[in-house]
Scaffold this active site. Structure first.
Site, PDB file in Angstrom:
ATOM      1  N   TYR A   1      13.313 -33.090 -14.260  1.00 53.29           N
ATOM      2  CA  TYR A   1      11.853 -33.146 -14.349  1.00 53.29           C
ATOM      3  C   TYR A   1      11.214 -33.132 -12.969  1.00 53.29           C
ATOM      4  CZ  TYR A   1      12.144 -38.069 -12.984  1.00 53.29           C
ATOM      5  OH  TYR A   1      12.377 -39.215 -12.287  1.00 53.29           O
TER       6      TYR A   1
ATOM      7  N   GLY B   1      12.158 -39.100  -3.798  1.00 51.89           N
ATOM      8  CA  GLY B   1      10.867 -39.397  -3.175  1.00 51.89           C
ATOM      9  C   GLY B   1      10.767 -38.531  -1.940  1.00 51.89           C
TER      10      GLY B   1
ATOM     11  N   ARG C   1      -3.676  -1.178  -6.480  1.00 50.51           N
ATOM     12  CA  ARG C   1      -2.852  -2.404  -6.417  1.00 50.51           C
ATOM     13  C   ARG C   1      -3.279  -3.305  -7.564  1.00 50.51           C
ATOM     14  NH1 ARG C   1      -5.782  -4.730  -1.049  1.00 50.51           N
ATOM     15  NH2 ARG C   1      -7.868  -4.619  -1.868  1.00 50.51           N
TER      16      ARG C   1
ATOM     17  N   MET D   1      -4.721  -5.759  10.672  1.00 47.48           N
ATOM     18  CA  MET D   1      -5.531  -4.777  11.359  1.00 47.48           C
ATOM     19  C   MET D   1      -6.379  -3.933  10.402  1.00 47.48           C
ATOM     20  SD  MET D   1      -4.402  -1.609  13.605  1.00 47.48           S
ATOM     21  CE  MET D   1      -4.800  -0.495  12.284  1.00 47.48           C
TER      22      MET D   1
ATOM     23  N   GLY E   1      -6.819 -10.231   7.314  1.00 48.82           N
ATOM     24  CA  GLY E   1      -6.506 -10.738   8.647  1.00 48.82           C
ATOM     25  C   GLY E   1      -5.662  -9.749   9.410  1.00 48.82           C
TER      26      GLY E   1
ATOM     27  N   ASN F   1       8.392 -37.425  -0.133  1.00 44.63           N
ATOM     28  CA  ASN F   1       7.499 -37.719   1.000  1.00 44.63           C
ATOM     29  C   ASN F   1       8.275 -38.478   2.067  1.00 44.63           C
ATOM     30  OD1 ASN F   1       5.550 -36.661  -0.640  1.00 44.63           O
ATOM     31  ND2 ASN F   1       4.586 -38.617  -1.123  1.00 44.63           N
ATOM     32  N   ASP F   2       8.868 -39.602   1.646  1.00 42.92           N
ATOM     33  CA  ASP F   2       9.653 -40.374   2.610  1.00 42.92           C
ATOM     34  C   ASP F   2      10.890 -39.604   3.051  1.00 42.92           C
ATOM     35  OD1 ASP F   2       8.701 -42.917   3.516  1.00 42.92           O
ATOM     36  OD2 ASP F   2       8.629 -43.531   1.421  1.00 42.92           O
TER      37      ASP F   2
ATOM     38  N   GLU G   1      15.252 -41.455  -1.216  1.00 42.14           N
ATOM     39  CA  GLU G   1      14.220 -41.115  -0.232  1.00 42.14           C
ATOM     40  C   GLU G   1      14.648 -41.453   1.186  1.00 42.14           C
ATOM     41  OE1 GLU G   1      10.677 -43.386  -1.032  1.00 42.14           O
ATOM     42  OE2 GLU G   1      11.832 -45.040  -1.844  1.00 42.14           O
TER      43      GLU G   1
ATOM     44  N   CYS H   1       9.443 -37.152  -7.474  1.00 39.77           N
ATOM     45  CA  CYS H   1       8.118 -37.750  -7.654  1.00 39.77           C
ATOM     46  C   CYS H   1       7.286 -37.643  -6.387  1.00 39.77           C
ATOM     47  CB  CYS H   1       8.230 -39.191  -8.120  1.00 39.77           C
ATOM     48  SG  CYS H   1       8.993 -40.258  -6.899  1.00 39.77           S
TER      49      CYS H   1
ATOM     50  N   ARG I   1       3.198 -46.584  -9.459  1.00 37.89           N
ATOM     51  CA  ARG I   1       3.315 -47.439  -8.277  1.00 37.89           C
ATOM     52  C   ARG I   1       2.673 -48.774  -8.585  1.00 37.89           C
ATOM     53  NH1 ARG I   1       0.592 -42.958  -6.976  1.00 37.89           N
ATOM     54  NH2 ARG I   1       1.590 -41.329  -5.733  1.00 37.89           N
TER      55      ARG I   1
ATOM     56  N   HIS J   1      -2.889 -41.341   2.813  1.00 32.16           N
ATOM     57  CA  HIS J   1      -3.399 -42.126   1.686  1.00 32.16           C
ATOM     58  C   HIS J   1      -4.562 -41.410   1.005  1.00 32.16           C
ATOM     59  CE1 HIS J   1      -5.955 -45.252  -0.201  1.00 32.16           C
ATOM     60  NE2 HIS J   1      -4.784 -45.752  -0.576  1.00 32.16           N
TER      61      HIS J   1
ATOM     62  N   ARG K   1      -3.178   3.126   8.477  1.00 28.42           N
ATOM     63  CA  ARG K   1      -3.500   1.982   7.618  1.00 28.42           C
ATOM     64  C   ARG K   1      -2.346   0.993   7.598  1.00 28.42           C
ATOM     65  NH1 ARG K   1      -4.707   4.789   1.954  1.00 28.42           N
ATOM     66  NH2 ARG K   1      -5.975   2.933   1.653  1.00 28.42           N
TER      67      ARG K   1
ATOM     68  N   SER L   1      15.181 -40.500  -8.655  1.00 25.62           N
ATOM     69  CA  SER L   1      13.930 -39.775  -8.478  1.00 25.62           C
ATOM     70  C   SER L   1      13.797 -39.498  -6.986  1.00 25.62           C
ATOM     71  CB  SER L   1      12.766 -40.617  -8.983  1.00 25.62           C
ATOM     72  OG  SER L   1      11.569 -39.966  -8.698  1.00 25.62           O
TER      73      SER L   1
ATOM     74  N   LYS M   1       0.831  -1.202   0.000  1.00 26.55           N
ATOM     75  CA  LYS M   1       0.000   0.000   0.000  1.00 26.55           C
ATOM     76  C   LYS M   1       0.869   1.256   0.000  1.00 26.55           C
ATOM     77  CE  LYS M   1      -3.798  -0.543   2.427  1.00 26.55           C
ATOM     78  NZ  LYS M   1      -4.447  -0.740   3.739  1.00 26.55           N
TER      79      LYS M   1
HETATM   80  P1  ADP Z   1      -7.940  -2.100   3.481  1.00 25.60           P
HETATM   81  O1  ADP Z   1      -6.540  -2.548   3.331  1.00 25.60           O
HETATM   82  O2  ADP Z   1      -8.756  -2.946   4.378  1.00 25.60           O
HETATM   83  O3  ADP Z   1      -8.577  -1.798   2.163  1.00 25.60           O
HETATM   84  P2  ADP Z   1      -7.451   0.706   3.775  1.00 25.60           P
HETATM   85  O4  ADP Z   1      -6.275   1.155   4.538  1.00 25.60           O
HETATM   86  O5  ADP Z   1      -7.350   0.743   2.304  1.00 25.60           O
HETATM   87  O6  ADP Z   1      -7.861  -0.723   4.288  1.00 25.60           O
HETATM   88  O7  ADP Z   1      -8.652   1.593   4.241  1.00 25.60           O
HETATM   89  C1  ADP Z   1      -9.962   1.269   3.994  1.00 25.60           C
HETATM   90  C2  ADP Z   1     -10.718   2.467   3.540  1.00 25.60           C
HETATM   91  O8  ADP Z   1     -10.584   3.541   4.433  1.00 25.60           O
HETATM   92  C3  ADP Z   1     -10.243   3.042   2.224  1.00 25.60           C
HETATM   93  O9  ADP Z   1     -10.789   2.357   1.149  1.00 25.60           O
HETATM   94  C4  ADP Z   1     -10.769   4.443   2.279  1.00 25.60           C
HETATM   95  O10 ADP Z   1     -12.103   4.476   1.855  1.00 25.60           O
HETATM   96  C5  ADP Z   1     -10.688   4.767   3.751  1.00 25.60           C
HETATM   97  N1  ADP Z   1      -9.506   5.612   3.982  1.00 25.60           N
HETATM   98  C6  ADP Z   1      -8.261   5.222   4.298  1.00 25.60           C
HETATM   99  N2  ADP Z   1      -7.452   6.289   4.415  1.00 25.60           N
HETATM  100  C7  ADP Z   1      -8.203   7.384   4.175  1.00 25.60           C
HETATM  101  C8  ADP Z   1      -7.942   8.785   4.125  1.00 25.60           C
HETATM  102  N3  ADP Z   1      -6.728   9.263   4.356  1.00 25.60           N
HETATM  103  N4  ADP Z   1      -8.960   9.588   3.826  1.00 25.60           N
HETATM  104  C9  ADP Z   1     -10.188   9.089   3.598  1.00 25.60           C
HETATM  105  N5  ADP Z   1     -10.489   7.806   3.615  1.00 25.60           N
HETATM  106  C10 ADP Z   1      -9.519   6.950   3.906  1.00 25.60           C
HETATM  107 MG    MG Z   2       8.679 -43.790  -0.666  1.00 26.79          MG
HETATM  108 MG    MG Z   3      -7.901  -0.602   0.876  1.00 27.21          MG
END
Ligand code: ADP
Ligand code: MG
Ligand code: MG
Length: 878
Positions: free
Chosen positions: A852, A767, A337, A104, A102, A769-770, A746, A832, A561, A455, A93, A765, A23
């Site tokens: 290969y 192996g 992105r 923040m 996952g 896994n083993d 192996e 393999c 096999r 298996h 962000r 070859s 980002k």
């Molecule tokens: P994610 O990675 O979950 O997409 P972002 O960091 O892109 O999280 O933020 C999510 C949303 O928050 C963005 O799509 C945007 O709409 C809003 N946002 C983030 N930064 C700003 C900012 N500086 N001004 C206004 N909106 C923002």
């Molecule tokens: Mg074997």
């Molecule tokens: Mg975003």
């Protein structure tokens, strides 16, 4: 100056992903391109790593640097942090090198408190806007930084709306927002026992810490393991000046792709909401408009956005996923992105970009993730149905695809239900070779025990059947034909659905759609084939699998096999006769019965492969696997074999081993019973002679592979049996036939003495896994029980049976490659094990110079693409 940890957007660029995260690097790049980006700074991934080194603290130097950059930001924006007369508000962000769900969530409007909000209200002449921003901030900060439950805040908003008799958040006025802030803060205090932090600088540092902390949360860890993202990468933090999409009817926020991420179709695709902020668009608070609507709504903004989108796509030469905000009629870009896309879209976009002259064919090869091809080759769940469905449990994603069917608990029942025309899912504690026929007719296979190379997993991948393995929470009752999971009881005949790509298990019927391969696929794969150096073979034990592998582009069979051939009908009986035989003569008599079956199998495979290499591995598993275990089966089989139950039990007891995987198996069988190797050689050589007679143009050349070798003399012993037998047959037949004898590597000792072994072996070859199991010293069937603790404690980052352990096992492979080539420069080297179809492992195989890789048929296209990418990457690194 000490080490630099913080960068203004204007100091970075798009190539600095490692330092600034995806980002941050792209915000810098857009800044460089002169696009309208609210300015700010990025705290580098190195600061995150340092935070962990310092015991989860941001040290004083880095804190000082952050404040220094905050001051620079104030200068750039002409606003001041914590100044009610002209306040600077920021967003915080997260952003790692690879985009990572996952992590923040973002915090918006940071810098507000009871005085600043009043200033903002005066300044904008809009108390409603000011307090809307404030209540959002308190909500996000509490949830994200202080980990208070989001839903509690939503409940408070809901109650407010009811009290006012309104439906939409836009219908709440300034006083309502003010009241919400009060209620939020009261809730915060009740939960936390302290007041909501009022000092903006404290808010900022807490938010930065929370981002760093989130790098190590369980969700992020699981995602990293699934996607092989190293823990030590760390995440960056972006601090950016706020722009306000929630400041009225000339404001809004939205997301858009330059092409359709589901189909790849070339057209701006996205949505936006008026008078909204941040995640409102995706949160479904109101129904957003399609992006095309903006053309009528605000034509100038739309045109500007369309132009920027177009420029970004050209600049990155890839489909872009963008986030934007409009503040009082002015457009701001907040993110771009390379867009995530379905496999079908990935193919179309790659092919279209080549046709549009934007990228080369070689570049296109890098644009599709090998693993993604799975979804083109296997059935998938209906996209809307799966979204609505709720999983009741999760196992390992052992073999990709989607399956929906009625539950059965045995291979026999599977066949019976299948013959009645039912679609079934086979549920077993674990599977064994006897279950093959039941597995073959199943839509999907679900097991309680067993890992990625159990298996069930290996066989299912080979068949291209969906499999979820190792769901230990399931309690199966075979006798009552039912199982329980998450408090639900599922009986024979009930519908379940399983997702072999995620491991999810559903107690309901979810419709599936068949795999479909488009014309783009062939064109694209030809480019991949042109780029790669590794040959790609398939693992196949039957003509059907061989055909499947060839259809997917396999250039040979790397592992055939032979043991799987001994389970059907009459064969298993002859096999058992062989095992219970007391003398060599008796054993040979039984083996004679097996020879024609085996020869027939080989002929079938040779015919399908039309002269391409076919590597046949001699008998590998311990013999007890062919004998019954259940009392009633023992009785029945003793009868069939014409021996007493006691006799059969004696044989079974004599074959009992404390550690069968390290017991009497592999070439050890041929050392003790040379007649087994003689029989298999006879079948292989006769099959080749017969096929060559029918199809001289194939020029079939047998390749015989001796498994589980650990010592040169051991290999020589077995090889002598093979060559003696083969040469005699060839001579008697009066033909000329070239054949090769090679070995699997192996056992660690084989890798360590590969120079000696190569004196006998014409090919190796690996192996793996083993080799993995023996190098780590833990069994692939049991590792599932404890590996999770290793992941949690960051001892191992991924399953070494799924992704080749390059440091340890890989070192052995490398050593054996070098030693083998030293003795025999022309030696043919391949792999393999299951790793042969895993993209990062394939890349490793390319880099160590194997000839290969061999994998199950359905992974052949993945291996072809992974091999191509490895070759292109290597070329570019030079
Ligand atoms: P994610 O990675 O979950 O997409 P972002 O960091 O892109 O999280 O933020 C999510 C949303 O928050 C963005 O799509 C945007 O709409 C809003 N946002 C983030 N930064 C700003 C900012 N500086 N001004 C206004 N909106 C923002
Ligand atoms: Mg074997
Ligand atoms: Mg975003």
């Amino acid at each position: 100056m000490s080490h630099k940890y913080v960068y203004l957007f204007s100091e970075g660029n798009g190539k600095m992903r490692e330092l600034l995260g995806g980002k941050g690097a792209n915000l810098a790049e857009m800044t460089v391109l002169g696009m309208p980006v609210p300015q700010g700074f990025t705290i580098s991934t190195e600061a995150c790593t340092q935070y962990y080194k310092d015991g989860r603290e941001i040290n004083a130097d880095i804190q000082a640097e952050i404040y220094e950059y905050l001051a620079k930001m104030e200068k750039i924006s002409g606003k001041k942090f914590a100044d009610p007369t002209n306040p600077l508000l920021v967003s915080v962000r997260s952003g790692a090198r690879a985009s990572m769900p996952g992590m923040m969530d973002t915090i918006l409007n940071l810098g507000l408190n009871d005085t600043v909000v009043e200033g903002l209200a005066k300044l904008t002449n809009s108390p409603r806007f000011a307090y809307d921003s404030y209540r959002r901030f308190v909500q996000m900060f509490s949830d994200v930084v202080m980990e208070l439950s989001k839903t509690e805040f939503e409940k408070i908003i809901e109650a407010k709306k009811q009290e006012k008799g309104v439906k939409m958040d836009t219908e709440l006025d300034a006083d309502d927002m003010k009241d919400l802030v009060k209620k939020f803060k009261a809730f915060y205090k009740a939960q936390k026992g302290e007041d909501f932090p009022t000092e903006p600088k404290v808010q900022l540092m807490e938010a930065v810490k929370a981002v760093f902390r989130s790098w190590d949360n369980p969700r992020a860890n699981v995602y990293r393991r699934m996607n092989e993202i190293p823990y030590d990468w760390g995440t960056a933090v972006n601090v950016q000046a706020m722009v306000f999409g929630n400041s009225g009817d000339k404001s809004g926020t939205g997301v858009a792709f330059t092409r359709n991420p589901a189909t790849g179709e070339k057209a701006l695709f996205g949505e936006y909401l008026i008078n909204a902020q941040g995640e409102d668009v995706v949160a479904g608070i109101r129904t957003p408009f399609p992006i095309s609507h903006l053309q009528q709504d605000m034509p100038e903004v739309y045109n500007q956005f369309a132009e920027i989108a177009n420029n970004l796509e050209k600049h990155y030469t890839d489909m872009q996923d963008m986030e934007f905000t409009i503040e009082n009629g002015k457009l701001y870009m907040l993110q771009t992105r390379n867009g995530k896309r379905t496999a079908a879209a990935a193919l179309k976009v790659a092919v279209d970009l080549v046709d549009e002259g934007m990228i080369t064919e070689e570049e296109a090869v890098l644009r599709v993730e090998p693993k993604q091809l799975d979804s083109l080759l296997h059935p998938q769940f209906d996209a809307t149905a799966i979204k609505k469905a709720k999983a009741i449990g999760k196992g390992l994603a052992a073999s990709p695809g989607a399956a929906c069917g009625r539950v059965v608990f045995s291979a026999e029942d599977a066949k019976e239900w299948h013959d009645k025309g039912e679609k079934i899912v086979l549920v077993r504690l674990e599977t064994s070779p006897e279950d093959i026929e039941g597995m073959a007719v199943a839509q999907g296979i679900l097991t309680v025990r067993g890992g990625m190379t159990s298996h069930a997993a290996v066989v299912a991948r080979g068949m291209g059947t969906c499999c979820v393995s190792g769901c230990g929470e399931i309690v199966v009752d075979y006798d009552a034909k039912k199982f329980t999971l998450a408090g639900q009881t599922i009986k024979e005949g009930d519908y379940i659905s399983i997702d072999g790509s995620t491991g999810n298990i559903y107690a309901e019927a979810i419709p599936t759609a068949a795999a479909k391969i488009s014309g783009d696929f062939d064109r694209f794969m030809k480019w991949a084939d042109a780029a790669r150096k590794l040959e790609v073979y398939t693992n196949a034990d039957t003509p059907k699998d061989a055909k499947q592998g060839r259809d997917f582009g396999a250039q040979g069979i790397g592992l055939c096999r032979t043991e799987h051939m001994f389970f059907e009908g009459q064969r298993i009986k002859a096999m058992r006769e062989m095992i219970v035989a007391k003398t060599t003569e008796e054993r040979e008599k039984a083996l004679v019965k097996l020879t024609p079956f085996q020869q027939g199998d080989f002929e079938g495979i040779y015919e399908v492969m039309e002269g391409r290499p076919v590597i046949i591995r001699f008998l590998d598993p311990p013999l007890h696997e062919f004998l019954p275990t259940k009392e009633e089966d023992i009785k029945e089989i003793a009868g069939e074999l014409n021996i007493t139950v006691a006799d059969l039990k004696n044989v079974i007891a004599s074959l009992h081993e404390f550690n069968p995987m390290m017991g009497h198996r592999g070439c050890r069988l041929a050392v003790s019973y040379p007649e087994i190797a003689r029989m298999q050689t006879t079948a292989v050589i006769n099959a080749a002679i017969a096929v060559n007679k029918k199809h001289p143009e194939f020029k079939t050349e047998p390749r015989i592979m001796i498994p589980l070798v650990g010592e040169q003399k051991e290999l020589k012993f077995v090889k002598d049996i093979v060559t003696e037998t083969a040469d005699k047959i060839i001579k008697e037949a009066g033909v000329s036939l070239r054949y090769e004898v090679g070995t699997m590597i192996e056992i660690p000792r084989a890798a360590l003495t590969a120079d000696d072994i190569a004196k006998e072996a014409e090919f190796f070859s690996f192996g793996t896994n083993d080799l993995t199991q023996m190098t780590f010293g833990f069994s692939r069937d049991d590792a599932g029980k404890f590996l999770n603790y290793y992941y949690e404690n960051k001892i191992y980052e991924s399953d070494p049976f799924a992704h080749l352990d390059q440091n340890g096992v890989g070192k052995l492979v490398k050593m054996a490659v070098e030693l083998g080539r030293k003795t025999r420069p022309e030696i043919h080297l391949g792999i393999c094990g299951e790793h042969g179809g895993d993209p990062t492992s394939v890349e490793f195989c390319h880099n160590v110079g194997l000839n290969y890789v061999s994998c199950s048929p359905f992974r052949v296209p993945i291996a072809r693409l992974a091999a191509a990418q490895a070759a292109v990457k290597e070329k570019r690194a030079k």
